[in-house]
Design an enzyme around this catalytic site. Structure first.
Site, PDB file in Angstrom:
ATOM      1  N   HIS A  48      34.101  46.403  49.083  1.00 49.02           N
ATOM      2  CA  HIS A  48      34.905  45.468  48.299  1.00 49.02           C
ATOM      3  C   HIS A  48      34.874  45.829  46.819  1.00 49.02           C
ATOM      4  O   HIS A  48      34.998  44.973  45.958  1.00 49.02           O
ATOM      5  CB  HIS A  48      34.403  44.038  48.487  1.00 49.02           C
ATOM      6  CG  HIS A  48      34.553  43.536  49.879  1.00 49.02           C
ATOM      7  ND1 HIS A  48      33.551  43.631  50.809  1.00 49.02           N
ATOM      8  CD2 HIS A  48      35.601  42.960  50.506  1.00 49.02           C
ATOM      9  CE1 HIS A  48      33.965  43.112  51.952  1.00 49.02           C
ATOM     10  NE2 HIS A  48      35.207  42.704  51.803  1.00 49.02           N
TER      11      HIS A  48
ATOM     12  N   ASP B 140      36.406  40.763  41.729  1.00 55.69           N
ATOM     13  CA  ASP B 140      37.622  40.005  42.010  1.00 55.69           C
ATOM     14  C   ASP B 140      37.493  38.518  41.715  1.00 55.69           C
ATOM     15  O   ASP B 140      38.395  37.754  42.046  1.00 55.69           O
ATOM     16  CB  ASP B 140      38.034  40.192  43.475  1.00 55.69           C
ATOM     17  CG  ASP B 140      37.094  39.496  44.454  1.00 55.69           C
ATOM     18  OD1 ASP B 140      35.979  39.118  44.052  1.00 55.69           O
ATOM     19  OD2 ASP B 140      37.481  39.335  45.631  1.00 55.69           O
TER      20      ASP B 140
ATOM     21  N   GLY C 109      40.474  35.916  41.942  1.00 56.13           N
ATOM     22  CA  GLY C 109      40.396  34.862  42.941  1.00 56.13           C
ATOM     23  C   GLY C 109      40.572  33.479  42.337  1.00 56.13           C
ATOM     24  O   GLY C 109      41.249  32.615  42.918  1.00 56.13           O
TER      25      GLY C 109
ATOM     26  N   GLY D 276      27.601  26.408  50.857  1.00 59.17           N
ATOM     27  CA  GLY D 276      27.098  27.699  50.381  1.00 59.17           C
ATOM     28  C   GLY D 276      25.629  27.928  50.660  1.00 59.17           C
ATOM     29  O   GLY D 276      25.178  29.073  50.745  1.00 59.17           O
TER      30      GLY D 276
ATOM     31  N   ASP E 252      25.968  34.839  36.098  1.00 58.20           N
ATOM     32  CA  ASP E 252      26.711  34.758  37.347  1.00 58.20           C
ATOM     33  C   ASP E 252      28.145  34.302  37.064  1.00 58.20           C
ATOM     34  O   ASP E 252      28.351  33.283  36.392  1.00 58.20           O
ATOM     35  CB  ASP E 252      26.042  33.776  38.309  1.00 58.20           C
ATOM     36  CG  ASP E 252      26.821  33.630  39.590  1.00 58.20           C
ATOM     37  OD1 ASP E 252      26.803  34.577  40.384  1.00 58.20           O
ATOM     38  OD2 ASP E 252      27.477  32.585  39.768  1.00 58.20           O
TER      39      ASP E 252
ATOM     40  N   GLY F 299      30.421  32.941  39.017  1.00 54.84           N
ATOM     41  CA  GLY F 299      30.752  31.646  39.608  1.00 54.84           C
ATOM     42  C   GLY F 299      30.181  30.497  38.801  1.00 54.84           C
ATOM     43  O   GLY F 299      30.846  29.466  38.607  1.00 54.84           O
TER      44      GLY F 299
END
Length: 578
Positions: free
Chosen positions: A216, A405, A409, A491, A560, A562
């Protein structure tokens, strides 16, 4: 780089449409492709998929002897749960479904959610995660490794078992055995470039190669000096054979030194180079007393234009060898001649009626809830703008120890959610319905881990409000708490794992501590500041969850993505509500 595309955001969909136009054996459905001929009644359906950018995986493997359908996500992003459900429903014809995918966090989430939905509708579903990459975890944790080129033999073998008459239970067991017998190891010489991007996701210095690549766009786990073809082959062979099982006595049907062998190109390395490497591999295997069985050399699981290759070895027993050698007929993988099938077989079955996702009717809503829905839509418009603004930086951070990505995303997801919200508001929807539609759209448009989590969070937030009443400040807080709790449950991450939860959990604590029952905006802003501080602090810890776990040491020094995107959106939300 990727040269030919129109709108980069439509690249994956355009590629699937072109593939189907060129292949009469395929039919396009919502979320991916299925065989144009219906699945024979009662036969298990193998639905194997993942992100786009890996052709021939996965849509190129749909056909007799292999997969019955393939859901396709955006480039390097998992298909959404609704896309997986759509392909599975179109492929299934009374025999149940095997959902197959590489073991990546986003795929685990989306395929898992799809399995729950399908089971609720009475369809028997089994899940098979391919985990062949030896660089991504220890031998003791083989089933928690990444899936790379091992996807090919695992899905080929289980597809052959189904073609030979295996029921769902037997096919699942064959798939598990095939995965447990498969090992892969790869190297990269340079990264790949996403459609529309002007630089690769990572770069390998001249004279170096990245060892332990992902598919990926992830960089390797370490860089080493670039060797000759013989030296690269020796490193790959030594790596996979370090986990060679004990050989069984003659006659008991176990592993006897026979193996399926695949030298896989990632997208740029030329076939002549791959054959040079395979020549060395074949000689080295012979020296170890291993006989290659119907080896494959070529591009099977790619990563757009990544310069690299991998070696896959499947330690075969008698049954796995028979299934590996069985005929197969797909757009990208052919072997032997498929047995003739009665033209009427399945033609009048329920599988001949293609399933299409319906559009849920908009429930009636009160004037107060419709007013609140309009405000919710405005927030999602804001999120769309912020994600577009932050895309490049989030992608840059994610490329350090991930696949690069995350920014893309978040753009896809927020755009899809905002469009769905505007459409629902135009149809007179209330607050709950707008949030639910937006969540489903975020999940589908983004794919990947972040798509699944943000989509689930919005749906959970919708559960705290109604279409029959307005939304008070306390309900805004309840909605945010419900969203965070859902992200944590799905998660499975906690603080310290270097994920979104490192920002989301401090946000939740401060939000509840500071909310005075009236001023939600002030509490959100205070909580967002705590989330931003926590997100920045993730730069000093090593990832233990998600894709960055494999490259944990490389994630040191970088926050991070996210956690950072969560804190940015919450800060913008607080300012907007003020």
């Amino acid at each position: 780089m990727t040269y030919l595309f129109d709108d980069p955001s439509e690249f994956a969909a355009d590629a699937v449409a072109g593939l189907v136009a060129s292949q009469p054996g395929l039919m396009q459905v919502h979320g991916g492709v299925v065989r144009s001929a219906p699945t024979p009644a009662g036969q298990p359906a193998l639905v194997a998929g993942g992100g786009s950018g890996h052709y021939p995986a996965f849509a190129g493997w749909v056909g007799p002897g292999m997969a019955h359908g393939a859901p396709s996500g955006n480039v390097f992003a998992s298909p959404s749960a609704s896309q997986v459900c759509s392909v599975a429903r179109n492929a299934e014809n009374g025999g149940g479904v095997i959902l197959g995918f590489g073991n990546y966090a986003g795929d685990v989430l989306h395929f898992g959610l799809a399995a729950e939905k399908l089971r609720a509708d009475g369809i028997d579903v089994r899940i098979v995660k391919v985990s062949d990459d030896i660089a991504s975890n220890s031998p003791q944790n083989h089933r928690d490794r990444r899936g790379i080129a091992g996807d090919l033999p695992v899905f080929k073998i289980v597809g052959a078992a189904i073609e030979a008459g295996a029921d769902l239970e037997a096919a699942e067991q064959v798939a598990i055995r095939a995965n447990d017998a498969t090992r892969s190891f790869g190297v990269a010489f340079d990264g790949c470039t996403l459609p529309g991007a002007d630089a690769p996701l990572f770069h390998v210095e001249d004279g170096q190669m990245a060892v332990g690549l992902g598919i990926h766009g992830e960089p390797g786990v370490r860089d080493v000096p670039l060797g000759t073809a013989r030296e690269v082959a020796a490193m790959l062979v030594d790596g996979v054979l370090a986990e060679e099982p004990d050989r069984a006595p003659e006659g008991d049907g176990g592993y006897r030194g026979r193996a399926a062998v695949i030298v896989n190109g990632l997208g740029t390395v030329k076939y002549e180079e791959l054959y040079v490497v395979y020549g060395h591999v074949a000689r080295m295997l012979a020296q170890r007393g291993i006989t290659p069985v119907r080896p494959e050399v070529g591009e099977h699981v790619t990563s757009l234009d990544m310069a690299g290759l991998s070696l896959t070895v499947v330690f075969l027993d008698e049954e796995l060898e028979e299934l590996w050698l069985a005929p197969v007929d797909t757009p990208a993988f052919h072997r032997g001649a498929m047995p003739a099938r009665d033209a009427a077989d399945g033609a009048a079955s329920v599988g001949a009626v293609r399933w299409e996702p319906g559009v849920d009717p908009i429930p009636q809503a009160s004037e107060e809830s419709r007013a609140a829905a309009h405000k919710v839509s405005g927030v999602l418009d804001l999120f769309e703008a912020v994600c577009a603004r932050e895309e490049a930086e989030l992608g840059r951070i994610d490329a350090v120890a991930g696949d690069g990505d995350h920014g893309q995303g978040m753009v896809f997801g927020s755009k899809g959610a905002a469009e769905a919200a505007r459409a629902a508001v135009a149809d007179g929807a209330g607050a709950r319905t707008v949030l639910v539609h937006a969540g489903e759209a975020w999940s589908e448009a983004a794919g990947g881990t972040s798509g699944a989590l943000w989509g689930a969070a919005l749906i959970a937030a919708g559960g705290t409000v109604s279409d029959g009443a307005g939304v008070q400040g306390s309900q805004v807080v309840d909605a945010l708490v419900a969203g965070v709790d859902t992200i944590g449950r799905l998660g499975g991450a906690v603080e310290g794992d270097k994920t979104m939860m490192d920002a989301a959990l401090p946000f939740r604590r401060v939000l509840l501590e500071t909310f005075d029952g009236v001023d939600a905006a002030a509490a959100i802003s205070a909580a967002a500041a705590a989330a931003r501080e926590a997100a920045e602090a993730t730069a000093s810890i090593t990832a233990t969850k998600g894709r960055a776990r494999v490259l944990g040491e490389k994630s040191m020094g970088t926050p991070d993505p996210g956690a950072l995107s969560f804190s940015v959106l919450m800060a913008e939300l607080g300012a907007h509500l003020s």
